[in-house]
Design a protein around this motif. Structure first.
Motif, short mmCIF file in Angstrom:
data_model
loop_
_atom_site.label_atom_id
_atom_site.label_comp_id
_atom_site.label_asym_id
_atom_site.label_seq_id
_atom_site.Cartn_x
_atom_site.Cartn_y
_atom_site.Cartn_z
N LEU A 189 0.79 -1.23 0.00
CA LEU A 189 0.00 0.00 0.00
C LEU A 189 0.83 1.28 0.00
O LEU A 189 0.27 2.37 -0.05
CB LEU A 189 -0.93 0.00 1.22
CG LEU A 189 -2.00 -1.09 1.24
CD1 LEU A 189 -2.72 -1.09 2.57
CD2 LEU A 189 -2.97 -0.89 0.10
N LYS A 190 2.14 1.17 0.04
CA LYS A 190 2.99 2.35 0.17
C LYS A 190 2.95 3.26 -1.04
O LYS A 190 3.23 4.45 -0.94
CB LYS A 190 4.43 1.95 0.47
CG LYS A 190 5.13 1.32 -0.72
CD LYS A 190 6.55 0.96 -0.41
CE LYS A 190 7.14 0.35 -1.67
NZ LYS A 190 8.53 0.14 -1.59
N GLY A 191 2.61 2.70 -2.20
CA GLY A 191 2.59 3.52 -3.41
C GLY A 191 3.99 3.96 -3.77
O GLY A 191 4.91 3.16 -3.85
N ASN A 192 4.17 5.28 -3.95
CA ASN A 192 5.48 5.83 -4.30
C ASN A 192 6.27 6.26 -3.08
O ASN A 192 7.38 6.76 -3.19
CB ASN A 192 5.31 7.01 -5.25
CG ASN A 192 4.71 6.57 -6.57
OD1 ASN A 192 4.94 5.45 -7.02
ND2 ASN A 192 3.94 7.44 -7.19
N SER A 193 5.67 6.11 -1.89
CA SER A 193 6.34 6.53 -0.66
C SER A 193 7.43 5.55 -0.27
O SER A 193 7.37 4.36 -0.59
CB SER A 193 5.32 6.62 0.49
OG SER A 193 4.28 7.47 0.14
N GLU A 194 8.42 6.07 0.46
CA GLU A 194 9.47 5.22 0.97
C GLU A 194 9.06 4.72 2.35
O GLU A 194 8.57 5.49 3.18
CB GLU A 194 10.78 5.99 1.08
CG GLU A 194 11.95 5.15 1.53
CD GLU A 194 13.23 5.95 1.62
OE1 GLU A 194 14.08 5.58 2.45
OE2 GLU A 194 13.37 6.93 0.88
N VAL A 195 9.22 3.42 2.59
CA VAL A 195 8.86 2.81 3.86
C VAL A 195 10.11 2.24 4.48
O VAL A 195 10.81 1.45 3.86
CB VAL A 195 7.79 1.71 3.66
CG1 VAL A 195 7.45 1.04 4.97
CG2 VAL A 195 6.54 2.29 3.03
N LYS A 196 10.37 2.61 5.73
CA LYS A 196 11.56 2.12 6.42
C LYS A 196 11.27 0.75 7.05
O LYS A 196 10.17 0.50 7.53
CB LYS A 196 12.00 3.11 7.48
CG LYS A 196 12.44 4.45 6.91
CD LYS A 196 12.98 5.33 8.01
CE LYS A 196 13.37 6.71 7.62
NZ LYS A 196 13.80 7.07 6.38
N THR A 197 12.25 -0.12 7.05
CA THR A 197 12.06 -1.50 7.48
C THR A 197 11.78 -1.64 8.97
O THR A 197 10.83 -2.32 9.36
CB THR A 197 13.31 -2.34 7.11
OG1 THR A 197 13.52 -2.23 5.70
CG2 THR A 197 13.12 -3.79 7.48
#
Length: 155
Positions: A114-122
Motif C-alpha cells: 500500500l505504500k505507493g510511491n512513498s518510501e517505507v523504512k524496514t
C-alpha cells in the motif's frame, strides 16, 4: 440521471448491511457464553459500514455537479488483483500456520503493497506489524472472546 460512484457504492453498502443484518439473526449462541461476546462484532461492523455508506451517498449527492476521474488509474486493476491474491495467500497460510505467525508477515507485506510511491523504512514497519498483530490478538481473544486459528501444523 447518472449516479456517481460514491452514491452507487453507498447504496450497495446499505443493501449489503441489510443482507448481513438479516443473516446475523440466524447465528446461534452457546448457552454459557457471556454477553455481548462474539455476537456483538457483526453488529458493530454493520453499524460502521452503514454509517460509511450513508456518508458516501451524501458525498455523492453533494458532489453530483463535479466531473469524476477514472476509477482505476493506470495499472490500478493489476494492483488490486495483486492485493486480492495477497489476501488469499494470507488466508491459506493462516490455515496452516495460524494467526500469530502469519499476521506480522502479512501486515508487513500489506504495508509495502500500500505504500505507493512513498518510501517505507524496514524497522518501523516491523514494529508496526508486531503491534498490529498484538492489538488484533488482544481485541479478538480478550475483547470479543473469539478463538483465533492456531494453524493445522500446530494442533
Amino acid at each position: 440521471m447518472k449516479l456517481r460512484r460514491d452514491t452507487v457504492t453507498g447504496i450497495v453498502g446499505l443493501i449489503g448491511c441489510a443482507f448481513f443484518l438479516f443473516m446475523t439473526q440466524s447465528v446461534k449462541q452457546p448457552a454459557k457464553l457471556l454477553e455481548p461476546g462474539p455476537r456483538l462484532l457483526p453488529y458493530v461492523a454493520i453499524t460502521l459500514i452503514a454509517m460509511s455508506s450513508i456518508a458516501l451517498i451524501i458525498k455523492g449527492y453533494m458532489d453530483r455537479a463535479k466531473e469524476e476521474k477514472p476509477y482505476f488509474p493506470k495499472g490500478g486493476a493489476r494492483k488490486i488483483t495483486k492485493s486480492y491474491l495477497m489476501l488469499i495467500i494470507y488466508a491459506i497460510a493462516m490455515t496452516y500456520l495460524g494467526f500469530l505467525i502469519t499476521t506480522p508477515f502479512a501486515t508487513y507485506a500489506f504495508i509495502h503493497d500500500l505504500k505507493g510511491n512513498s518510501e517505507v523504512k524496514t524497522v518501523p514497519t516491523i514494529i508496526i506489524s508486531i503491534l498490529v498483530t498484538a492489538g488484533l490478538y488482544a481485541m479478538f481473544v480478550y475483547g470479543f472472546q473469539v478463538k483465533l486459528p492456531a494453524g493445522a501444523l500446530f494442533e
